[in-house]
Design a protein around this motif. Structure first.
Motif, PDB file in Angstrom:
ATOM      1  N   THR B 193       0.861  -1.232   0.078  1.00 17.49           N
ATOM      2  CA  THR B 193      -0.261   0.047  -0.051  1.00 17.49           C
ATOM      3  C   THR B 193       0.859   1.302   0.060  1.00 17.49           C
ATOM      4  O   THR B 193       0.492   2.194  -0.575  1.00 17.49           O
ATOM      5  CB  THR B 193      -0.867  -0.095   1.265  1.00 17.49           C
ATOM      6  OG1 THR B 193      -1.665  -1.132   1.081  1.00 17.49           O
ATOM      7  CG2 THR B 193      -1.709   1.352   1.293  1.00 17.49           C
ATOM      8  N   LEU B 194       1.958   1.084   0.749  1.00 19.16           N
ATOM      9  CA  LEU B 194       2.703   2.410   1.084  1.00 19.16           C
ATOM     10  C   LEU B 194       3.401   2.701  -0.462  1.00 19.16           C
ATOM     11  O   LEU B 194       3.535   3.993  -0.797  1.00 19.16           O
ATOM     12  CB  LEU B 194       3.842   2.172   2.081  1.00 19.16           C
ATOM     13  CG  LEU B 194       3.349   1.969   3.557  1.00 19.16           C
ATOM     14  CD1 LEU B 194       4.504   1.459   4.352  1.00 19.16           C
ATOM     15  CD2 LEU B 194       2.755   3.298   3.904  1.00 19.16           C
ATOM     16  N   LEU B 195       3.978   1.592  -1.009  1.00 18.85           N
ATOM     17  CA  LEU B 195       4.741   1.619  -2.201  1.00 18.85           C
ATOM     18  C   LEU B 195       3.765   2.102  -3.423  1.00 18.85           C
ATOM     19  O   LEU B 195       3.969   3.060  -4.130  1.00 18.85           O
ATOM     20  CB  LEU B 195       5.356   0.377  -2.710  1.00 18.85           C
ATOM     21  CG  LEU B 195       6.532   0.831  -3.799  1.00 18.85           C
ATOM     22  CD1 LEU B 195       7.547   1.553  -3.473  1.00 18.85           C
ATOM     23  CD2 LEU B 195       7.079  -0.583  -3.991  1.00 18.85           C
ATOM     24  N   GLU B 196       2.532   1.582  -3.549  1.00 17.14           N
ATOM     25  CA  GLU B 196       1.681   2.213  -4.581  1.00 17.14           C
ATOM     26  C   GLU B 196       1.134   3.771  -4.252  1.00 17.14           C
ATOM     27  O   GLU B 196       0.872   4.210  -5.039  1.00 17.14           O
ATOM     28  CB  GLU B 196       0.314   1.205  -4.461  1.00 17.14           C
ATOM     29  CG  GLU B 196       0.904  -0.145  -4.976  1.00 17.14           C
ATOM     30  CD  GLU B 196      -0.531  -1.161  -5.135  1.00 17.14           C
ATOM     31  OE1 GLU B 196      -0.368  -2.183  -5.846  1.00 17.14           O
ATOM     32  OE2 GLU B 196      -1.672  -0.807  -4.601  1.00 17.14           O
ATOM     33  N   LYS B 197       1.262   3.991  -2.943  1.00 19.24           N
ATOM     34  CA  LYS B 197       0.872   5.264  -2.717  1.00 19.24           C
ATOM     35  C   LYS B 197       1.930   6.251  -3.247  1.00 19.24           C
ATOM     36  O   LYS B 197       1.613   7.393  -3.864  1.00 19.24           O
ATOM     37  CB  LYS B 197       0.643   5.308  -0.980  1.00 19.24           C
ATOM     38  CG  LYS B 197       0.176   7.016  -0.560  1.00 19.24           C
ATOM     39  CD  LYS B 197      -0.085   6.775   0.694  1.00 19.24           C
ATOM     40  CE  LYS B 197       0.112   8.206   1.464  1.00 19.24           C
ATOM     41  NZ  LYS B 197      -0.190   7.710   3.116  1.00 19.24           N
ATOM     42  N   VAL B 198       3.018   5.915  -2.846  1.00 18.89           N
ATOM     43  CA  VAL B 198       4.214   6.794  -3.497  1.00 18.89           C
ATOM     44  C   VAL B 198       4.140   6.986  -4.940  1.00 18.89           C
ATOM     45  O   VAL B 198       4.413   8.132  -5.748  1.00 18.89           O
ATOM     46  CB  VAL B 198       5.589   6.297  -2.812  1.00 18.89           C
ATOM     47  CG1 VAL B 198       6.884   7.144  -3.616  1.00 18.89           C
ATOM     48  CG2 VAL B 198       5.928   6.187  -1.255  1.00 18.89           C
ATOM     49  N   ALA B 199       4.064   6.015  -5.535  1.00 15.52           N
ATOM     50  CA  ALA B 199       3.957   5.709  -6.822  1.00 15.52           C
ATOM     51  C   ALA B 199       2.892   6.778  -7.542  1.00 15.52           C
ATOM     52  O   ALA B 199       3.008   7.298  -8.426  1.00 15.52           O
ATOM     53  CB  ALA B 199       3.816   4.099  -7.526  1.00 15.52           C
ATOM     54  N   TYR B 200       1.745   6.760  -6.783  1.00 17.20           N
ATOM     55  CA  TYR B 200       0.505   7.381  -7.213  1.00 17.20           C
ATOM     56  C   TYR B 200       0.946   8.761  -7.257  1.00 17.20           C
ATOM     57  O   TYR B 200       0.603   9.758  -8.231  1.00 17.20           O
ATOM     58  CB  TYR B 200      -0.577   6.874  -6.543  1.00 17.20           C
ATOM     59  CG  TYR B 200      -1.848   8.152  -6.788  1.00 17.20           C
ATOM     60  CD1 TYR B 200      -2.482   7.870  -7.751  1.00 17.20           C
ATOM     61  CD2 TYR B 200      -1.925   9.217  -5.911  1.00 17.20           C
ATOM     62  CE1 TYR B 200      -3.580   8.760  -8.342  1.00 17.20           C
ATOM     63  CE2 TYR B 200      -3.081  10.086  -6.272  1.00 17.20           C
ATOM     64  CZ  TYR B 200      -3.907   9.782  -7.616  1.00 17.20           C
ATOM     65  OH  TYR B 200      -4.762  10.628  -7.841  1.00 17.20           O
TER      66      TYR B 200
END
Lengths: 208, 208
Positions: B193-200
């Motif tokens: 979730t954290l990585l997907e958030k940064v990528a977004y």
């Protein structure tokens, strides 16, 4: 579209649940079921999906496959995003194994470490470079995001190289919160916080 | 005292920053400095500390040592809390090394794994038990909290043993959100979730 950080987190979580439903052959899911799995209210789920413009046939619930594609359209980049890991200790290796085992547009393609036992070798099929070559490697491999899992004591030394290399996003797992100039998105996440939170609510429940 | 989850997280984060200030010989800190380190507003910091009943001499800022003790009085249990880790892969080992290296009332004292190469041995000075002995070991060692870092595929099988063993708090790092009956506090945290958030947010910044 202006989507709050917390909504982005939940969309990522919904998608993971939906992917797991899809694998199990489930074609439709009601908002209250999705909500129950995540321990939140159905109103919250519907509000999140409304915010991204998703509407569905409510008689059978949401179409799982359609919703996966819709959320992916919001969250995912058009092409694969290259990611580097700084610090290939246990945590760095755990993260690398974990992410590269799943279908995702986020791909860890390089690691960086000061340890000569690691730099210059492959770890879990990922090449590990010495930190001296960080900036040139980021440019060569078109790395946009770094995950920081080095010892906390060296975390602050990484800020300048990260800025200089043109990194756009940072996921920081050290205990040192880092600040970056505008244009670099940072998520500081110390795992200790989570454990201290669980311990606090256990204590509260015992005392009440 | 009824303190929201997010406030508890921030208090844990403030304390880590204050401990690091204390190590560096800093005796006082202003709310706006503490806020800046954490990327939030000074109003938020003051509101959090007011909520727990902390007031300070605002001319010199907060007394670092006094504030550490005050927050510790809120967060910490009176005695050491024993913690077990289920799943001693890379993530389990990283977490164990990490937590047991710091001054804390939270102590990982046992690990559990199905792998016979691990169960029955010590890993980083922590005894590793086979999963069959989970319930009896939890009782014998007075373990209150478990950290889940097994493969996601087996996560749901752990719910019943955790309930039966009388565990009070769960920190779940698998991709499968788990629900427990009232009385067991669970924090589901998938690192993806954290990585997907940064990528977004990197994507959003590039497109705008």
């Amino acid at each position: 579209m202006n989507i709050p950080e917390k909504t982005i987190e939940r969309l990522s979580e919904y998608r993971r649940t939906l992917l797991s439903c899809h694998e199990q052959g489930i074609t439709h899911i009601f908002s209250h079921v999705l909500a129950g799995i995540h321990g939140i209210t159905a109103v919250q789920v519907r509000r999140d999906l409304m915010l991204i413009g998703f509407s569905s046939d409510t008689k059978k619930g949401y179409d799982v496959e359609v919703l996966i594609d819709f959320i992916s359209g919001i969250l995912d980049n058009r092409s694969v995003v290259n990611i580097g890991v700084i610090g290939m200790g246990h945590l760095g290796q755990a993260l690398t194994k974990y992410f590269n085992g799943r279908r995702s547009k986020l791909r860890i393609i390089a690691a960086f470490d000061v340890d000569p036992q690691k730099a210059g070798h492959e770890i879990d099929h990922i090449p590990c470079y010495p930190m001296e070559r960080f900036e040139e490697t980021v440019e060569q491999l078109d790395i946009k995001i770094v995950i920081l899992s080095p010892p906390t004591a060296v975390a602050s030394e990484l800020v300048v190289p990260i800025i200089n290399a043109g990194i756009k996003g940072v996921l920081n797992f050290t205990s040192m919160p880092l600040n970056f100039p505008r244009g670099i998105f940072v998520e500081n996440y110390d795992i200790t916080t989570l454990l201290e939170k669980v311990a606090y609510f256990v204590k509260e429940a015992e005392e009440s």
